[in-house]
Design a protein around this motif. Structure first.
Motif, PDB file in Angstrom:
ATOM      1  N   ALA A  84       0.841  -1.209   0.000  1.00  0.00           N
ATOM      2  CA  ALA A  84       0.000   0.000   0.000  1.00  0.00           C
ATOM      3  C   ALA A  84       0.872   1.253   0.000  1.00  0.00           C
ATOM      4  O   ALA A  84       0.567   2.242  -0.672  1.00  0.00           O
ATOM      5  CB  ALA A  84      -0.936  -0.010   1.206  1.00  0.00           C
ATOM      6  N   ALA A  85       1.981   1.215   0.750  1.00  0.00           N
ATOM      7  CA  ALA A  85       2.887   2.373   0.804  1.00  0.00           C
ATOM      8  C   ALA A  85       3.509   2.619  -0.567  1.00  0.00           C
ATOM      9  O   ALA A  85       3.592   3.767  -1.028  1.00  0.00           O
ATOM     10  CB  ALA A  85       3.975   2.142   1.851  1.00  0.00           C
ATOM     11  N   TYR A  86       3.940   1.557  -1.245  1.00  0.00           N
ATOM     12  CA  TYR A  86       4.493   1.729  -2.595  1.00  0.00           C
ATOM     13  C   TYR A  86       3.443   2.290  -3.554  1.00  0.00           C
ATOM     14  O   TYR A  86       3.713   3.229  -4.315  1.00  0.00           O
ATOM     15  CB  TYR A  86       5.041   0.409  -3.169  1.00  0.00           C
ATOM     16  CG  TYR A  86       5.154   0.498  -4.676  1.00  0.00           C
ATOM     17  CD1 TYR A  86       6.141   1.307  -5.267  1.00  0.00           C
ATOM     18  CD2 TYR A  86       4.223  -0.113  -5.519  1.00  0.00           C
ATOM     19  CE1 TYR A  86       6.201   1.469  -6.644  1.00  0.00           C
ATOM     20  CE2 TYR A  86       4.279   0.048  -6.900  1.00  0.00           C
ATOM     21  CZ  TYR A  86       5.262   0.841  -7.458  1.00  0.00           C
ATOM     22  OH  TYR A  86       5.304   1.014  -8.819  1.00  0.00           O
ATOM     23  N   VAL A  95       1.793   7.134 -11.813  1.00  0.00           N
ATOM     24  CA  VAL A  95       1.832   5.767 -12.352  1.00  0.00           C
ATOM     25  C   VAL A  95       0.389   5.283 -12.464  1.00  0.00           C
ATOM     26  O   VAL A  95      -0.351   5.294 -11.487  1.00  0.00           O
ATOM     27  CB  VAL A  95       2.648   4.826 -11.435  1.00  0.00           C
ATOM     28  CG1 VAL A  95       2.512   3.372 -11.889  1.00  0.00           C
ATOM     29  CG2 VAL A  95       4.117   5.242 -11.409  1.00  0.00           C
ATOM     30  N   ARG A  96       0.015   4.892 -13.669  1.00  0.00           N
ATOM     31  CA  ARG A  96      -1.349   4.385 -13.886  1.00  0.00           C
ATOM     32  C   ARG A  96      -1.427   2.874 -13.723  1.00  0.00           C
ATOM     33  O   ARG A  96      -2.461   2.324 -13.372  1.00  0.00           O
ATOM     34  CB  ARG A  96      -1.836   4.748 -15.301  1.00  0.00           C
ATOM     35  CG  ARG A  96      -1.907   6.232 -15.574  1.00  0.00           C
ATOM     36  CD  ARG A  96      -3.073   6.887 -14.823  1.00  0.00           C
ATOM     37  NE  ARG A  96      -3.242   8.254 -15.282  1.00  0.00           N
ATOM     38  CZ  ARG A  96      -2.656   9.312 -14.732  1.00  0.00           C
ATOM     39  NH1 ARG A  96      -1.861   9.150 -13.684  1.00  0.00           N
ATOM     40  NH2 ARG A  96      -2.864  10.530 -15.202  1.00  0.00           N
ATOM     41  N   TRP A 122      -1.502  -8.856  -2.736  1.00  0.00           N
ATOM     42  CA  TRP A 122      -2.621  -8.822  -3.684  1.00  0.00           C
ATOM     43  C   TRP A 122      -3.771  -7.960  -3.146  1.00  0.00           C
ATOM     44  O   TRP A 122      -4.368  -7.176  -3.890  1.00  0.00           O
ATOM     45  CB  TRP A 122      -3.097 -10.254  -3.956  1.00  0.00           C
ATOM     46  CG  TRP A 122      -4.154 -10.361  -5.008  1.00  0.00           C
ATOM     47  CD1 TRP A 122      -3.969 -10.384  -6.364  1.00  0.00           C
ATOM     48  CD2 TRP A 122      -5.569 -10.455  -4.795  1.00  0.00           C
ATOM     49  NE1 TRP A 122      -5.184 -10.502  -7.012  1.00  0.00           N
ATOM     50  CE2 TRP A 122      -6.176 -10.549  -6.080  1.00  0.00           C
ATOM     51  CE3 TRP A 122      -6.375 -10.498  -3.666  1.00  0.00           C
ATOM     52  CZ2 TRP A 122      -7.555 -10.659  -6.240  1.00  0.00           C
ATOM     53  CZ3 TRP A 122      -7.749 -10.609  -3.815  1.00  0.00           C
ATOM     54  CH2 TRP A 122      -8.321 -10.683  -5.100  1.00  0.00           C
ATOM     55  N   ARG A 123      -4.038  -8.079  -1.854  1.00  0.00           N
ATOM     56  CA  ARG A 123      -5.142  -7.316  -1.250  1.00  0.00           C
ATOM     57  C   ARG A 123      -4.883  -5.812  -1.357  1.00  0.00           C
ATOM     58  O   ARG A 123      -5.780  -5.023  -1.664  1.00  0.00           O
ATOM     59  CB  ARG A 123      -5.306  -7.751   0.209  1.00  0.00           C
ATOM     60  CG  ARG A 123      -6.676  -7.540   0.811  1.00  0.00           C
ATOM     61  CD  ARG A 123      -6.922  -8.445   2.012  1.00  0.00           C
ATOM     62  NE  ARG A 123      -5.840  -8.471   2.976  1.00  0.00           N
ATOM     63  CZ  ARG A 123      -5.626  -7.539   3.900  1.00  0.00           C
ATOM     64  NH1 ARG A 123      -6.396  -6.463   3.962  1.00  0.00           N
ATOM     65  NH2 ARG A 123      -4.630  -7.659   4.758  1.00  0.00           N
ATOM     66  N   ALA A 124      -3.633  -5.411  -1.136  1.00  0.00           N
ATOM     67  CA  ALA A 124      -3.286  -3.987  -1.254  1.00  0.00           C
ATOM     68  C   ALA A 124      -3.470  -3.511  -2.689  1.00  0.00           C
ATOM     69  O   ALA A 124      -3.909  -2.384  -2.934  1.00  0.00           O
ATOM     70  CB  ALA A 124      -1.846  -3.758  -0.793  1.00  0.00           C
ATOM     71  N   CYS A 125      -3.157  -4.379  -3.644  1.00  0.00           N
ATOM     72  CA  CYS A 125      -3.341  -4.021  -5.067  1.00  0.00           C
ATOM     73  C   CYS A 125      -4.821  -3.799  -5.376  1.00  0.00           C
ATOM     74  O   CYS A 125      -5.172  -2.881  -6.135  1.00  0.00           O
ATOM     75  CB  CYS A 125      -2.778  -5.118  -5.970  1.00  0.00           C
ATOM     76  SG  CYS A 125      -0.978  -5.250  -5.929  1.00  0.00           S
ATOM     77  N   ASP A 127      -7.044  -2.727  -3.370  1.00  0.00           N
ATOM     78  CA  ASP A 127      -7.540  -1.530  -2.672  1.00  0.00           C
ATOM     79  C   ASP A 127      -6.970  -0.227  -3.230  1.00  0.00           C
ATOM     80  O   ASP A 127      -7.318   0.848  -2.753  1.00  0.00           O
ATOM     81  CB  ASP A 127      -7.195  -1.624  -1.168  1.00  0.00           C
ATOM     82  CG  ASP A 127      -8.018  -2.700  -0.457  1.00  0.00           C
ATOM     83  OD1 ASP A 127      -8.997  -3.193  -1.052  1.00  0.00           O
ATOM     84  OD2 ASP A 127      -7.662  -3.048   0.691  1.00  0.00           O
ATOM     85  N   SER A 128      -6.082  -0.328  -4.221  1.00  0.00           N
ATOM     86  CA  SER A 128      -5.428   0.875  -4.743  1.00  0.00           C
ATOM     87  C   SER A 128      -6.107   1.363  -6.016  1.00  0.00           C
ATOM     88  O   SER A 128      -6.559   0.558  -6.830  1.00  0.00           O
ATOM     89  CB  SER A 128      -3.960   0.563  -5.052  1.00  0.00           C
ATOM     90  OG  SER A 128      -3.358   1.640  -5.738  1.00  0.00           O
ATOM     91  N   PRO A 129      -6.151   2.688  -6.229  1.00  0.00           N
ATOM     92  CA  PRO A 129      -6.647   3.212  -7.504  1.00  0.00           C
ATOM     93  C   PRO A 129      -5.684   2.949  -8.669  1.00  0.00           C
ATOM     94  O   PRO A 129      -6.065   3.056  -9.832  1.00  0.00           O
ATOM     95  CB  PRO A 129      -6.786   4.719  -7.239  1.00  0.00           C
ATOM     96  CG  PRO A 129      -5.885   4.999  -6.101  1.00  0.00           C
ATOM     97  CD  PRO A 129      -5.808   3.755  -5.281  1.00  0.00           C
TER      98      PRO A 129
END
Length: 340
Positions: A84-86, A95-96, A122-125, A127-129
């Protein structure tokens, strides 16, 4: 020195990142926070002392501290927080789409279950826009049998990663060491990439293409030492995921003025700019763009080419890829219009 307009273009243009090791985005502050949360003792008394230790002489000296930093990652939430931090940093850099490397063997060797690793990332991915996909890497300094065992362990989670890669110390570990596992991955329909031609010779790029059947070369900067190979890469439009700040930090080039990125572009190669291990190498993707353009005679057209290359080389479906490329073109039309 970069002028303000060029700086703004590099920072604001839409881009994809195709060479990012998620464990290499672990900032010292987060390492200390996770160490405290998990009761892990570190060899460094403070964040500043840890940062001072980032004085690498080569790839191996970096890897030694990289694996030590990864020791604080124990629970699914740790992997989530790191990712999530990255992704927050990536979003800030416009970065799209990111194709994120992860090294399960670094963690399973310490007794962390594969499931814990991949589910947190994977979960953080999700949750990210930022659009994000995972590429599982095999550690090339370990035997191929261990890579095959890791692949078997990964198969129940096949829907959570799109491809496999090959990383860790390159010298003495040629791509052909991993022919069987890459063939198995090809049969499974996974995308294939490999680190080659960073510290290893141009021949490693050739064998990665011919024996592993990879679709992209990670790094690849030493290809220019072989004119025939360079011509082939240009002809076949094989993308290189180049990481300029990493190359300087690991002494592939002594200083950014010496970097061959412009020569790679001039040779007709599909070059992309990426951050590799940004917490360790001095900057995320925008800093890589800024440092490179500050040192080399690169201009707006080069920026547009690099932005387009990042999406062209991405493992995206046709419609999504076309959408991002159109966004790049619109951005540069507006940038040049505002200049006029």
């Amino acid at each position: 020195m970069l002028n303000e307009q060029m700086r703004n273009i590099l920072q604001q243009m839409p881009k994809a990142e195709l060479h990012i090791h998620i464990e290499g985005s672990l900032e010292p502050e987060l390492i200390f926070a996770l160490a405290q949360r998990n009761g892990v003792s570190l060899a460094y008394p403070s964040v500043n002392q840890l940062r001072k230790a980032y004085a690498f002489t080569d790839l191996q000296s970096f890897l030694d501290i990289y694996y030590a930093g990864a020791s604080v990652l124990l629970k699914e939430q740790d992997f989530y927080d790191m990712t999530a931090a990255y992704l927050a940093r990536a979003q800030a850099d416009n970065v799209r789409h990111a194709e994120i490397f992860f090294d399960p063997q670094t963690h399973t060797a310490r007794g962390v279950p594969f499931e814990t690793v991949i589910n947190g990332i994977w979960r953080a991915c999700q949750d990210s826009p930022v659009s994000a996909a995972l590429i599982m890497c095999f550690l090339r300094h370990l035997p191929e049998d261990e890579a095959l065992a890791t692949l078997e362990e990964a198969l129940p989670f096949r829907d959570k990663f799109i491809g496999v890669g090959l990383d860790s110390s390159e010298r003495g570990h040629p791509p052909e060491k991993f022919c069987r596992v890459f063939e198995r991955c090809r049969q499974l329909g996974l995308h294939l990439v490999a680190h080659a031609g960073e510290e290893g010779p141009p021949a490693y790029i050739e064998t990665a293409l011919d024996l592993l059947n990879v679709e992209r070369i990670d790094h690849g900067v030493r290809c220019l030492e072989d004119a025939e190979l360079t011509a082939r890469l240009a002809r076949e439009q094989v993308a290189l995921t180049v990481c300029p700040l990493s190359n300087i930090k690991l002494r592939v080039f002594d200083k950014m003025d010496d970097h061959n990125l412009l020569r790679l572009l001039d040779a007709g190669l599909v070059v992309t700019i990426n951050s590799d291990d940004p917490a360790y190498f001095g900057g995320y993707i925008n800093q890589n763009f800024l440092s490179t353009f500050d040192a080399l005679p690169l201009g707006v057209e080069h920026a547009r080419t690099l932005a387009r290359n990042s999406f062209s080389a991405a493992f995206l479906e046709g419609e999504a890829k076309r959408g991002y490329l159109s966004e790049v073109d619109r951005f540069f039309q507006q940038s040049t219009a505002s200049k006029d």
